[in-house]
Design a protein around this motif. Structure first.
Motif, mmCIF file in Angstrom:
data_model
loop_
_atom_site.group_PDB
_atom_site.id
_atom_site.type_symbol
_atom_site.label_atom_id
_atom_site.label_comp_id
_atom_site.label_asym_id
_atom_site.label_seq_id
_atom_site.Cartn_x
_atom_site.Cartn_y
_atom_site.Cartn_z
ATOM 1 N N TYR A 73 0.146 -7.709 -3.198
ATOM 2 C CA TYR A 73 0.224 -7.663 -1.734
ATOM 3 C C TYR A 73 1.637 -7.274 -1.298
ATOM 4 N N PHE A 74 2.654 -7.881 -1.916
ATOM 5 C CA PHE A 74 4.046 -7.608 -1.550
ATOM 6 C C PHE A 74 4.399 -6.145 -1.819
ATOM 7 N N VAL A 75 3.896 -5.590 -2.915
ATOM 8 C CA VAL A 75 4.123 -4.172 -3.223
ATOM 9 C C VAL A 75 3.510 -3.287 -2.135
ATOM 10 N N PHE A 76 2.300 -3.621 -1.706
ATOM 11 C CA PHE A 76 1.650 -2.859 -0.631
ATOM 12 C C PHE A 76 2.430 -2.998 0.670
ATOM 13 N N TRP A 77 2.894 -4.207 0.956
ATOM 14 C CA TRP A 77 3.671 -4.443 2.175
ATOM 15 C C TRP A 77 4.939 -3.603 2.154
ATOM 16 N N LEU A 78 5.628 -3.582 1.011
ATOM 17 C CA LEU A 78 6.833 -2.761 0.881
ATOM 18 C C LEU A 78 6.513 -1.280 1.064
ATOM 19 N N GLY A 79 5.375 -0.862 0.506
ATOM 20 C CA GLY A 79 4.962 0.530 0.635
ATOM 21 C C GLY A 79 4.752 0.921 2.087
ATOM 22 N N ILE A 80 4.093 0.045 2.854
ATOM 23 C CA ILE A 80 3.863 0.324 4.276
ATOM 24 C C ILE A 80 5.183 0.368 5.036
ATOM 25 N N GLN A 81 6.073 -0.589 4.730
ATOM 26 C CA GLN A 81 7.382 -0.596 5.405
ATOM 27 C C GLN A 81 8.162 0.671 5.098
ATOM 28 N N THR A 82 8.104 1.117 3.860
ATOM 29 C CA THR A 82 8.818 2.334 3.454
ATOM 30 C C THR A 82 8.258 3.557 4.175
ATOM 31 N N MET A 83 6.922 3.638 4.248
ATOM 32 C CA MET A 83 6.294 4.762 4.951
ATOM 33 C C MET A 83 6.697 4.791 6.424
ATOM 34 N N GLU A 84 6.794 3.601 7.025
ATOM 35 C CA GLU A 84 7.188 3.541 8.432
ATOM 36 C C GLU A 84 8.650 3.938 8.608
ATOM 37 N N LEU A 85 9.507 3.530 7.677
ATOM 38 C CA LEU A 85 10.916 3.922 7.737
ATOM 39 C C LEU A 85 11.086 5.431 7.595
ATOM 40 N N LEU A 86 10.197 6.035 6.815
ATOM 41 C CA LEU A 86 10.234 7.488 6.627
ATOM 42 C C LEU A 86 9.500 8.229 7.747
ATOM 43 N N HIS A 87 9.023 7.459 8.730
ATOM 44 C CA HIS A 87 8.322 8.010 9.894
ATOM 45 C C HIS A 87 7.059 8.784 9.502
ATOM 46 N N LEU A 88 6.395 8.297 8.463
ATOM 47 C CA LEU A 88 5.119 8.907 8.087
ATOM 48 C C LEU A 88 4.028 8.406 9.032
ATOM 49 N N PRO A 89 3.138 9.263 9.450
ATOM 50 C CA PRO A 89 2.113 8.887 10.442
ATOM 51 C C PRO A 89 0.971 8.074 9.839
ATOM 52 N N ILE A 90 1.227 6.801 9.570
ATOM 53 C CA ILE A 90 0.197 5.974 8.933
ATOM 54 C C ILE A 90 -0.333 4.869 9.833
#
Length: 203
Positions: A73-90
């Motif tokens: 879960y923590f890995v997925f959470w980090l992945g989502i945070q990283t995508m948002e920091l990179l301004h990916l449209p998720i």
């Protein structure tokens, strides 16, 4: 590869899984009804093909299962945070996924815990991956099983869900090969689902 011809039971199982999961995603309004029934069919099919592995004591599989579920879960959470920091449209895709497929009624949460998580592990790791091990090396079997697990999520129309299924499939596949314990990966899957759908949703 150890043999040239894959077991017909494996091929039939995969075809049945694709038909059932495709049907499950076909109508969002009745997704949880069809998905729960589909997994019950897959559980029955998997358990008729062989015994369930359980080579780890209760305390150990419960602890390792819970820990791995939290870590995933923590890995997925980090992945989502990283995508948002990179301004990916998720964000829209993630919100849409939760809106369409996340449990919302009490019975759906019960189905998630008692049917969905155990059913996916019994079929994809306990049957598909276990049978692939007869024909391929362990690492190859784990990757193929994860790809096959991800493949049925294509019917959702969400790349995020397909990617999440592949990554989680790799994790649970490795754990299953490492510890030979179905209860362990069911606990891991349950903890992950409870975190992602109930306690701390990613949306």
């Amino acid at each position: 590869m150890k043999k040239h011809n894959l077991d017909i039971r494996l091929i039939v199982g995969l075809l049945v899984a694709h038909i059932l999961i495709n049907f499950s995603f076909h109508d969002k309004a009745i997704f949880w009804y069809i998905f729960s029934g589909s997994l019950l069919v897959l559980i029955a099919y998997a358990t008729l093909q062989g015994e369930v592995d359980d080579e780890v004591p209760f305390i150990k599989y419960f602890f390792l299962g819970a820990l791995s579920g939290f870590v995933l879960y923590f890995v997925f959470w980090l992945g989502i945070q990283t995508m948002e920091l990179l301004h990916l449209p998720i964000e829209n895709s993630l919100n849409k996924l939760y809106k369409l497929y996340a449990p919302s009624l009490f019975w759906q949460y019960i189905a998630l815990i008692l049917v969905a998580a155990p059913g996916e592990e019994l079929f994809w790791r306990g049957f598909i991956q276990k049978n692939l091990m007869k024909y391929f090396r362990p690492l190859v079997s784990i990757v193929i099983a994860a790809l096959l697990y991800a493949s049925v999520h294509i019917y959702s129309g969400s790349f995020l869900l397909v990617l999440a299924a592949f990554l989680s499939g790799l994790t649970w596949g490795f754990l299953y090969y490492w510890k030979k314990s179905m209860p362990l990966i069911i606990v891991s899957h349950l903890v992950f689902d409870i975190m992602i759908f109930i306690i701390l949703p990613l949306k």
